[in-house]
Design an enzyme around this catalytic site. Sequence first.
Site, PDB file in Angstrom:
ATOM      1  N   GLU A 306      40.553  47.900  45.094  1.00  0.00           N
ATOM      2  CA  GLU A 306      40.621  47.782  43.439  1.00  0.00           C
ATOM      3  C   GLU A 306      40.323  49.360  43.269  1.00  0.00           C
ATOM      4  O   GLU A 306      40.279  49.512  41.745  1.00  0.00           O
ATOM      5  CB  GLU A 306      39.942  47.600  42.234  1.00  0.00           C
ATOM      6  CG  GLU A 306      38.629  47.694  43.043  1.00  0.00           C
ATOM      7  CD  GLU A 306      37.457  46.404  44.132  1.00  0.00           C
ATOM      8  OE1 GLU A 306      36.995  46.366  44.373  1.00  0.00           O
ATOM      9  OE2 GLU A 306      38.542  45.826  45.148  1.00  0.00           O
ATOM     10  N   HIS A 330      44.895  40.006  42.147  1.00  0.00           N
ATOM     11  CA  HIS A 330      42.976  40.298  42.763  1.00  0.00           C
ATOM     12  C   HIS A 330      42.961  41.673  41.875  1.00  0.00           C
ATOM     13  O   HIS A 330      41.681  41.694  41.385  1.00  0.00           O
ATOM     14  CB  HIS A 330      43.024  39.353  43.627  1.00  0.00           C
ATOM     15  CG  HIS A 330      41.536  39.711  44.481  1.00  0.00           C
ATOM     16  ND1 HIS A 330      40.764  38.968  44.230  1.00  0.00           N
ATOM     17  CD2 HIS A 330      40.827  40.734  44.245  1.00  0.00           C
ATOM     18  CE1 HIS A 330      39.550  39.129  44.258  1.00  0.00           C
ATOM     19  NE2 HIS A 330      39.555  40.437  45.017  1.00  0.00           N
ATOM     20  N   GLU A 331      43.333  42.082  42.723  1.00  0.00           N
ATOM     21  CA  GLU A 331      43.133  43.589  42.044  1.00  0.00           C
ATOM     22  C   GLU A 331      43.367  44.555  41.059  1.00  0.00           C
ATOM     23  O   GLU A 331      42.409  45.174  40.318  1.00  0.00           O
ATOM     24  CB  GLU A 331      43.641  45.004  42.985  1.00  0.00           C
ATOM     25  CG  GLU A 331      44.071  44.544  45.092  1.00  0.00           C
ATOM     26  CD  GLU A 331      42.581  43.865  45.836  1.00  0.00           C
ATOM     27  OE1 GLU A 331      41.608  44.618  44.688  1.00  0.00           O
ATOM     28  OE2 GLU A 331      42.422  43.319  46.375  1.00  0.00           O
ATOM     29  N   HIS A 334      40.318  43.194  38.522  1.00  0.00           N
ATOM     30  CA  HIS A 334      39.039  44.153  39.564  1.00  0.00           C
ATOM     31  C   HIS A 334      38.847  45.184  38.412  1.00  0.00           C
ATOM     32  O   HIS A 334      38.039  45.508  38.103  1.00  0.00           O
ATOM     33  CB  HIS A 334      38.913  45.061  40.560  1.00  0.00           C
ATOM     34  CG  HIS A 334      38.526  44.241  41.382  1.00  0.00           C
ATOM     35  ND1 HIS A 334      37.340  43.060  41.468  1.00  0.00           N
ATOM     36  CD2 HIS A 334      38.650  43.434  42.786  1.00  0.00           C
ATOM     37  CE1 HIS A 334      37.122  43.213  42.803  1.00  0.00           C
ATOM     38  NE2 HIS A 334      37.786  42.956  43.545  1.00  0.00           N
ATOM     39  N   GLU A 353      32.769  40.010  42.882  1.00  0.00           N
ATOM     40  CA  GLU A 353      33.881  39.763  43.944  1.00  0.00           C
ATOM     41  C   GLU A 353      34.405  38.706  43.083  1.00  0.00           C
ATOM     42  O   GLU A 353      35.630  37.614  43.110  1.00  0.00           O
ATOM     43  CB  GLU A 353      33.805  39.522  45.437  1.00  0.00           C
ATOM     44  CG  GLU A 353      34.237  40.952  45.683  1.00  0.00           C
ATOM     45  CD  GLU A 353      34.892  41.313  45.537  1.00  0.00           C
ATOM     46  OE1 GLU A 353      36.447  40.647  45.449  1.00  0.00           O
ATOM     47  OE2 GLU A 353      35.625  42.293  46.191  1.00  0.00           O
ATOM     48  N   ASP A 409      28.887  45.900  54.557  1.00  0.00           N
ATOM     49  CA  ASP A 409      29.721  45.600  54.814  1.00  0.00           C
ATOM     50  C   ASP A 409      29.786  44.039  55.466  1.00  0.00           C
ATOM     51  O   ASP A 409      30.699  43.419  55.268  1.00  0.00           O
ATOM     52  CB  ASP A 409      30.156  46.500  56.167  1.00  0.00           C
ATOM     53  CG  ASP A 409      31.248  47.640  55.118  1.00  0.00           C
ATOM     54  OD1 ASP A 409      31.230  47.532  53.470  1.00  0.00           O
ATOM     55  OD2 ASP A 409      31.310  48.663  55.076  1.00  0.00           O
ATOM     56  N   TYR A 417      32.921  35.626  47.340  1.00  0.00           N
ATOM     57  CA  TYR A 417      34.217  35.821  46.493  1.00  0.00           C
ATOM     58  C   TYR A 417      34.673  34.250  45.712  1.00  0.00           C
ATOM     59  O   TYR A 417      34.769  33.498  44.746  1.00  0.00           O
ATOM     60  CB  TYR A 417      35.138  35.576  47.400  1.00  0.00           C
ATOM     61  CG  TYR A 417      35.513  36.777  47.640  1.00  0.00           C
ATOM     62  CD1 TYR A 417      36.463  37.991  47.176  1.00  0.00           C
ATOM     63  CD2 TYR A 417      34.522  37.966  49.357  1.00  0.00           C
ATOM     64  CE1 TYR A 417      36.937  39.353  47.545  1.00  0.00           C
ATOM     65  CE2 TYR A 417      34.899  38.726  49.328  1.00  0.00           C
ATOM     66  CZ  TYR A 417      36.028  40.255  48.659  1.00  0.00           C
ATOM     67  OH  TYR A 417      36.254  40.758  49.135  1.00  0.00           O
TER      68      TYR A 417
END
Length: 645
Positions: A306, A330-331, A334, A353, A409, A417
């Site tokens: 994003e 979705h992006e 953001h 998220e 990560d 999410y």
Amino acid sequence: MRSSLLTLSLAAVLAAGCSQQSTPAPQAPADKSAAAAVKPAARSHDESSYAEPEKVVIKDLALDLKVDFDARQIGGNAVYTLDWKDKAAKQLVLDTRELTIEKVQAVGADGALTALPFELAANDKTFGSKLTIQTPDQPAKIRIDYHTAPTASGLQWLEPSMTEGKQLPFMFSQSQAIHARSWVPLQDTPSVRFTYSAHVASRPDVMVLMSADNDPKAARDGDYSFKMPEPIPSYLLAIAAGDLVFKPISERSGVWAEPAMVDKAAKEFEDTEKMIGAAEHLYGPYRWGRYDMLVLPPSFPFGGMENPRLTFATPTVIVGDKSLVSLVAHELAHSWSGNLVTNASWKDIWLNEGFTTYVQGRITEALYGAELAEEEREIDQTDLLAEIKDMSPADQALALPPLTERDPDDALSQVAYVKGSWFLQFLEQRFGRETFDPFLRGWFDDHAFQSATTDQFVEYLKKNLLPKNPNAVTPAELDAWLNQPGIPAFAQKARSRSFSIVDTARIAWLGSGKLPTNQVTSDWNTQAWTHFLAGMGATLKPEQLKQLDAAYHFTGTANGEIAMRWYPLAIRSGYQEAWPAAGEFIERVGRRKLILPIYAELVKTPEGLAFAKEAFAKAKPGYHPITTVSVADMLTKAEAGQAKQ
């Protein structure tokens, strides 16, 4: 970042003044644990950064860089405008990874440069090298000259043969979560936001873009300038360079892509302006000027990223029927949740998220209908419930414990999410949209261009939503969502009416061997087909798979969402006919979500492991460093496990 969900539709040299290269003791992860323990209750503390934002913060960044495709490096200088919070502070601490620091200088009000002593600590595998700059006079501006390593974790360099057009090289960044430090020395923490400008030089035949005000009419001449007037966190700093052209979708939105891809991408994403309008209707004005998308080569490790004003998107969602374009929803979402209001540290990633997945569903519903949004929720929730079976209890909470030595990560999962979105749906159900929608918009408005913690959200919730209906939610229910493992027993599961037809067709075929007629399946979308496959069980007989393949041509499919489900099922079931196509798929595509399930099934047997190693050897030159590490770790662990047998 859209990484793991179904979409409709991641040698130092001292400056003058330091006579010798310093070789300090390694900055060990243990030091990070100690730092985290100083303020155990402060969720704003970021264990993934060496920075000290309580003492000083970067307010503006000015980059002057050169992109060198031959050396596979970016080099130049960065000038930082600083806001000193602690008048007793005598040093600036930045995050770096594999950077060569050539010199550090204070920039005077008259532009004069004065060398500053600095020390670059030894590399930590997870967090990189701590850069400590001595600043006894607290300069307002500091300049760092540096260059990246060819192996920078946040950059991928592609030869022409690895691109769509196969004529020019390609380079792009992926800064989330803590990879920005591999191409710019920074306070690499989402708790610090800064504006930035950049001048970038490159070979004249490639177009350079950044997460900033890209001019659709800019000439391709090797000399580019950018400005991002809104303050952003470091993980949203982005750059790309390649054979890129632009095609508009609306006055404020369009697509950048290689010439062979741009028309297809613009057609696939033609509803983008409608999505922006739907989001604005719900959550207020889009505050970032333009919303453009950059379609990257297939090696991009995620579905999307994003980056403000320039979403990075995988080409794997461009399948010709718009069945995967909720990636854009979705992006785009953001732009409110994540980019506008940002998690202060990665242990609160659900604030980015989870909120974004919820908003994505509302955009999907507004444009494509409630049933499609419910289909996606059901698939996401089903996948989450399967994933948490093998997950530690602590990782199942929305408010994660301090990450200490963990790479953020590795801490990201479907929990952030889907459980995050599920929690917001729960609040919506208890209070009603007429109450919840204004509350959520208020959260975005009141915290715009700020970083926030779970504690701050709970405080806001208690002040602005719970009093609207004091009996709607109990403290125990809030605790179950935020701090306890699993999904609360009282959570209402998504139920798609259309999936009942899919379930009936699958059950009938498993019992009788008779496939549903074309009349039944002709209107099935990607979601229906993935639900059809997901319910097949662990294995099928090879002859059953052959029958499915003959009817629906799953082997060789261009749809990655189907491929990531079909090939693991085929491999587990001993359907050897699908192996060559599975190999071709994981050699061509670098998106982790799509290929890791295939590798995971292959490595379970000696024959499959050998096949996976051969495919990885072919694919590795085109994989992003993030994907390479993920696959290599999986292969290493599988080899070690088989060696013990």
